[in-house]
Write an enzyme that holds these catalytic residues in place. Structure first.
Site, PDB file in Angstrom:
ATOM      1  N   ASP A  83      51.039  53.171  26.610  1.00 24.06           N
ATOM      2  CA  ASP A  83      51.262  51.762  26.913  1.00 24.06           C
ATOM      3  C   ASP A  83      50.134  50.885  26.358  1.00 24.06           C
ATOM      4  O   ASP A  83      48.985  50.990  26.803  1.00 24.06           O
ATOM      5  CB  ASP A  83      51.347  51.638  28.436  1.00 24.06           C
ATOM      6  CG  ASP A  83      51.646  50.231  28.894  1.00 24.06           C
ATOM      7  OD1 ASP A  83      52.456  50.087  29.787  1.00 24.06           O
ATOM      8  OD2 ASP A  83      51.061  49.291  28.335  1.00 24.06           O
ATOM      9  N   VAL A  84      50.481  50.029  25.420  1.00 20.78           N
ATOM     10  CA  VAL A  84      49.470  49.192  24.788  1.00 20.78           C
ATOM     11  C   VAL A  84      48.819  48.246  25.793  1.00 20.78           C
ATOM     12  O   VAL A  84      47.612  48.008  25.738  1.00 20.78           O
ATOM     13  CB  VAL A  84      50.089  48.372  23.641  1.00 20.78           C
ATOM     14  CG1 VAL A  84      49.042  47.506  22.968  1.00 20.78           C
ATOM     15  CG2 VAL A  84      50.718  49.281  22.629  1.00 20.78           C
TER      16      VAL A  84
END
Length: 294
Positions: free
Chosen positions: A245-246
């Site tokens: 997850d950025v």
DNA sequence: AACCAGGTTATGC
DNA sequence: GCATAACATGGT
């Protein structure tokens, strides 16, 4: 009809409301000064509720429709995660020098859920790889085209489309809404799997988290991130971590000085300090991403 | 004006 | 197995 729900400890309606109203245009509810309005479906009938707060606690008003009180209360408690004692999570946060401030700055924020698993999966697929502003636009176009709508006091309230509404459309139908061809296919395929019973919340509820994730990632369009996101937001399995997850990485970089692309091992070492509260930790870290914007 | 967004699959080595 | 392109477009 008026329903009162007493406030649990470590709960702030205002913090939850902040999340529901953070800079995006979410078509699944409307936030006003009083509180939040949302359309539900109870026993196949539309029910519009308004949740607000007063001295006595949470006030749930049924603005349209009627139905038994229990499922409405149950929905609100599940949506705002009111039945959980989050004190142990706060004790863990306090042990973390850099994150201890969250127990006061975000006091009472609950992990806002997406109880409908089909909605959670569609939403996480829509949100893959694109910015959230655009993702909310896509969700709105899909919902306004295929979801049930209720007009109340001149405003429109929507239910997320049902699998049956989406299983028979063609991927081409979603292209004018600016879905990518692949996302359109994934969503329609998943709608079919829900409609024929191959996937359901009930099935996953009877599996361990690892088994459920294994079940989900076999489906086209659902990778590790999506499976964990859905397990955390819909089934509320608190040990889930949105690997890859950025947003999570950005928050960890800012808050904890993590590298831009931390390895799974580095993540696991950090989250070991938040055993059984990993999903809450992720949620609170996402919360920090809005700090600089406002 | 590139480069990145709350990723995943298909393809090629 | 692992790296890389393609996806569709808005935000910075």
């Amino acid at each position: 009809m008026l329903i009162r729900i007493p406030l649990p400890p470590y709960f702030s309606f205002q913090e939850c409301l902040w999340f529901l109203d953070r800079n995006f245009d979410d078509c699944m509810h409307k936030v006003s000064k009083q509180g939040v309005r949302k359309l539900l479906e109870i026993e196949n009938e539309p029910v519009l509720i308004e949740i607000s707060e007063n001295e006595a606690g949470l006030k749930v008003e049924v603005l349209f429709g009627k139905g038994p009180e229990e499922p409405i209360v149950q929905f609100v408690e599940e949506w705002l995660d009111m039945s959980r004692n989050i004190e142990p999570f706060y004790e863990l946060l306090k042990k973390d020098k850099e994150l201890a401030y969250m127990t006061t700055d975000f006091y009472g924020l609950r992990m806002i859920a997406i109880p409908d698993l089909f909605e959670a999966l569609c939403w996480s697929i829509i949100g893959q790889q694109i910015n959230l502003t655009f993702a909310y636009k896509l969700k709105r176009r899909l919902t306004e085209t295929y979801g049930k709508m209720l007009t109340y006091e001149g405003a429109e309230y929507y239910l997320f489309p049902k699998p049956e509404d989406l299983m028979r459309i063609a991927a081409e139908d979603l292209l004018p809404m600016q879905f990518s061809g692949k996302k359109a296919e994934y969503i329609i395929e998943i709608a079919g799997k829900f409609a024929n019973g191959q996937v359901s919340k009930e099935i996953l509820q009877n599996l361990s988290t690892q088994e459920a994730i294994a079940h989900l990632v076999k489906i086209r369009g659902i990778g590790e991130w999506t499976a964990n996101y859905a397990m955390m937001k819909s089934l509320k399995r608190l040990e889930c971590i949105t690997y890859g997850d950025v947003g999570l990485y950005n928050a960890l970089a800012q808050q904890k000085g993590f590298p831009k692309r931390p390895s799974k091992e580095e993540l696991n070492i950090f989250f070991a300090g938040f055993k059984n509260w990993e999903a809450y930790t992720v949620f609170y870290l996402w919360r920090t991403l809005a700090l600089k914007k406002q």
